[in-house]
Scaffold this motif. Structure first.
Motif, PDB file in Angstrom:
ATOM      1  N   ALA A 130      -9.442  -1.002 -29.227  1.00 58.40           N
ATOM      2  CA  ALA A 130      -9.772  -0.992 -30.650  1.00 58.40           C
ATOM      3  C   ALA A 130      -9.113   0.212 -31.299  1.00 58.40           C
ATOM      4  CB  ALA A 130     -11.289  -0.942 -30.854  1.00 58.40           C
ATOM      5  N   PRO A 131      -8.480   0.036 -32.462  1.00 59.91           N
ATOM      6  CA  PRO A 131      -7.882   1.175 -33.161  1.00 59.91           C
ATOM      7  C   PRO A 131      -8.929   2.217 -33.532  1.00 59.91           C
ATOM      8  CG  PRO A 131      -7.158  -0.920 -34.105  1.00 59.91           C
ATOM      9  CD  PRO A 131      -8.296  -1.233 -33.184  1.00 59.91           C
ATOM     10  N   ILE A 132      -8.478   3.452 -33.723  1.00 53.63           N
ATOM     11  CA  ILE A 132      -9.355   4.543 -34.142  1.00 53.63           C
ATOM     12  C   ILE A 132      -8.739   5.189 -35.378  1.00 53.63           C
ATOM     13  CG2 ILE A 132     -10.351   6.767 -33.520  1.00 53.63           C
ATOM     14  CD1 ILE A 132     -10.281   5.929 -30.624  1.00 53.63           C
ATOM     15  N   SER A 133      -9.539   5.355 -36.414  1.00 61.42           N
ATOM     16  CA  SER A 133      -9.062   6.020 -37.628  1.00 61.42           C
ATOM     17  C   SER A 133      -9.570   7.449 -37.669  1.00 61.42           C
ATOM     18  CB  SER A 133      -9.550   5.264 -38.871  1.00 61.42           C
ATOM     19  OG  SER A 133     -10.940   5.450 -39.035  1.00 61.42           O
ATOM     20  N   SER A 134      -9.015   8.241 -38.597  1.00 60.56           N
ATOM     21  CA  SER A 134      -9.496   9.614 -38.761  1.00 60.56           C
ATOM     22  C   SER A 134     -10.949   9.616 -39.215  1.00 60.56           C
ATOM     23  CB  SER A 134      -8.616  10.366 -39.762  1.00 60.56           C
ATOM     24  OG  SER A 134      -8.612   9.717 -41.021  1.00 60.56           O
ATOM     25  N   VAL A 135     -11.374   8.586 -39.947  1.00 59.16           N
ATOM     26  CA  VAL A 135     -12.761   8.513 -40.402  1.00 59.16           C
ATOM     27  C   VAL A 135     -13.701   8.328 -39.218  1.00 59.16           C
ATOM     28  CG1 VAL A 135     -14.412   7.158 -41.750  1.00 59.16           C
ATOM     29  CG2 VAL A 135     -12.148   7.640 -42.679  1.00 59.16           C
ATOM     30  N   SER A 136     -13.355   7.400 -38.325  1.00 64.61           N
ATOM     31  CA  SER A 136     -14.259   7.114 -37.206  1.00 64.61           C
ATOM     32  C   SER A 136     -14.282   8.248 -36.188  1.00 64.61           C
ATOM     33  CB  SER A 136     -13.879   5.784 -36.535  1.00 64.61           C
ATOM     34  OG  SER A 136     -12.556   5.806 -36.050  1.00 64.61           O
ATOM     35  N   ILE A 137     -13.140   8.907 -35.938  1.00 68.58           N
ATOM     36  CA  ILE A 137     -13.163  10.028 -34.998  1.00 68.58           C
ATOM     37  C   ILE A 137     -13.924  11.198 -35.625  1.00 68.58           C
ATOM     38  CG2 ILE A 137     -11.018  11.196 -35.695  1.00 68.58           C
ATOM     39  CD1 ILE A 137     -12.209  10.614 -32.092  1.00 68.58           C
ATOM     40  N   ASP A 138     -13.838  11.337 -36.949  1.00 70.24           N
ATOM     41  CA  ASP A 138     -14.611  12.366 -37.638  1.00 70.24           C
ATOM     42  C   ASP A 138     -16.101  12.134 -37.444  1.00 70.24           C
ATOM     43  OD1 ASP A 138     -14.744  14.574 -39.786  1.00 70.24           O
ATOM     44  OD2 ASP A 138     -15.959  12.975 -40.653  1.00 70.24           O
ATOM     45  N   GLU A 139     -16.540  10.877 -37.536  1.00 66.49           N
ATOM     46  CA  GLU A 139     -17.950  10.560 -37.334  1.00 66.49           C
ATOM     47  C   GLU A 139     -18.390  10.908 -35.916  1.00 66.49           C
ATOM     48  OE1 GLU A 139     -18.718   6.518 -38.354  1.00 66.49           O
ATOM     49  OE2 GLU A 139     -18.147   6.781 -40.463  1.00 66.49           O
ATOM     50  N   LEU A 140     -17.530  10.610 -34.937  1.00 66.73           N
ATOM     51  CA  LEU A 140     -17.877  10.917 -33.550  1.00 66.73           C
ATOM     52  C   LEU A 140     -17.938  12.417 -33.321  1.00 66.73           C
ATOM     53  CD1 LEU A 140     -18.464  10.053 -30.673  1.00 66.73           C
ATOM     54  CD2 LEU A 140     -16.006   9.751 -30.305  1.00 66.73           C
ATOM     55  N   LEU A 141     -16.988  13.164 -33.878  1.00 71.83           N
ATOM     56  CA  LEU A 141     -17.000  14.622 -33.720  1.00 71.83           C
ATOM     57  C   LEU A 141     -18.245  15.234 -34.350  1.00 71.83           C
ATOM     58  CD1 LEU A 141     -13.262  15.500 -34.497  1.00 71.83           C
ATOM     59  CD2 LEU A 141     -14.372  15.381 -32.257  1.00 71.83           C
ATOM     60  N   ARG A 142     -18.652  14.725 -35.488  1.00 68.46           N
ATOM     61  CA  ARG A 142     -19.849  15.242 -36.140  1.00 68.46           C
ATOM     62  C   ARG A 142     -21.102  14.929 -35.326  1.00 68.46           C
ATOM     63  NH1 ARG A 142     -18.800  16.922 -41.383  1.00 68.46           N
ATOM     64  NH2 ARG A 142     -16.750  16.295 -42.189  1.00 68.46           N
ATOM     65  N   ALA A 143     -21.136  13.745 -34.722  1.00 72.90           N
ATOM     66  CA  ALA A 143     -22.283  13.384 -33.894  1.00 72.90           C
ATOM     67  C   ALA A 143     -22.379  14.281 -32.667  1.00 72.90           C
ATOM     68  CB  ALA A 143     -22.193  11.919 -33.483  1.00 72.90           C
TER      69      ALA A 143
END
Length: 240
Positions: A130-143
């Motif tokens: 599955a592709p990963i965007s800067s938005v979704s990796i940002d959400e994971l880093l914040r979590a």
């Protein structure tokens, strides 16, 4: 002692978390029987800056928490099934589903049911299916939080089998350039030099223990360096 949990709040997604103390054996078979679900692509999200922390005046100390968390998709499940998934000498908890993406992983980490289960170092092995965007990796880093040590594992595929994987690898390197406590294991470099590590489909690992051991071993080298010394800000590219 081994623990195996299916998270009720995310059961509809087929997301699974499991913990092994000491990582000497694999958990029972239900892990590999998780149901699949459609790939959720986030490539159309509007970009925004990746969450960062100010660079410390001195290198960060190794994490005090020696537990390891592993966030992965079908490659993680394949390694578990082949008996290779382990972090020798450390308690390993993994969060997996065959087509897990970064946004779903962020929800999984943030779920109250998992409070206290994330170790001092987290492996993120996503982006093959599955592709990963800067938005979704940002959400994971914040979590995960700014104090978490990260090992980001790039996808590794034959030729252009999955065209988005190069963008995922570039995103991981960008994260490592701006976020302390982050390393990159470049699995693409490894499979380019040793194509026999991949199955005939050019995506999954070859169905033998040596391929799974190579993948997990590359990650464990990065994990151990996290605890020996502070990880570098620039990515460590395995196989170069």
């Amino acid at each position: 002692m081994k623990k195996h949990h299916r998270l009720a709040s995310l059961a509809a997604l087929g997301l699974v978390a499991a913990t092994i103390a000491g990582c000497t054996t694999a958990p029972p078979s239900p892990l590999s029987s998780t149901t699949s679900y459609p790939i959720h692509s986030s490539t159309t999200d509007a970009p925004r800056p990746i969450a960062t922390t100010a660079a410390p005046a001195t290198p960060p100390a190794p994490p005090a928490d020696t537990r390891v968390s592993w966030i992965g998709d079908a490659l993680t499940l394949q390694s578990e099934r082949l008996g290779a998934l382990a972090a020798p000498g450390r308690e390993l908890t993994w969060f997996t589903s065959p087509e897990l993406d970064a946004r779903q992983a962020a929800r999984l980490i943030a779920d109250p049911a998992n409070r206290g289960r994330v170790g001092g170092t987290t492996v993120v092995a996503l982006g093959t299916f599955a592709p990963i965007s800067s938005v979704s990796i940002d959400e994971l880093l914040r979590a995960l939080g700014p104090e978490q040590s990260l090992v980001l594992v790039t996808p590794g595929v034959r030729s252009s089998a999955l065209p988005w994987t190069s963008a995922v690898s570039a995103l991981y390197r960008r994260v490592a350039e701006v976020r302390p406590r982050t390393q990159v294991v470049d699995w693409q470099v490894r499979v380019d030099r040793s194509p026999e590590l991949l199955a005939s489909n050019g995506v999954t690992l070859a169905e033998d223990l040596s391929a799974a051991n190579a993948w997990v071993g590359a990650v464990n080298q990065a994990i151990e360096s996290t605890y020996r010394v502070a990880p570098p800000v620039m990515p460590v590219q395995e196989g170069r």
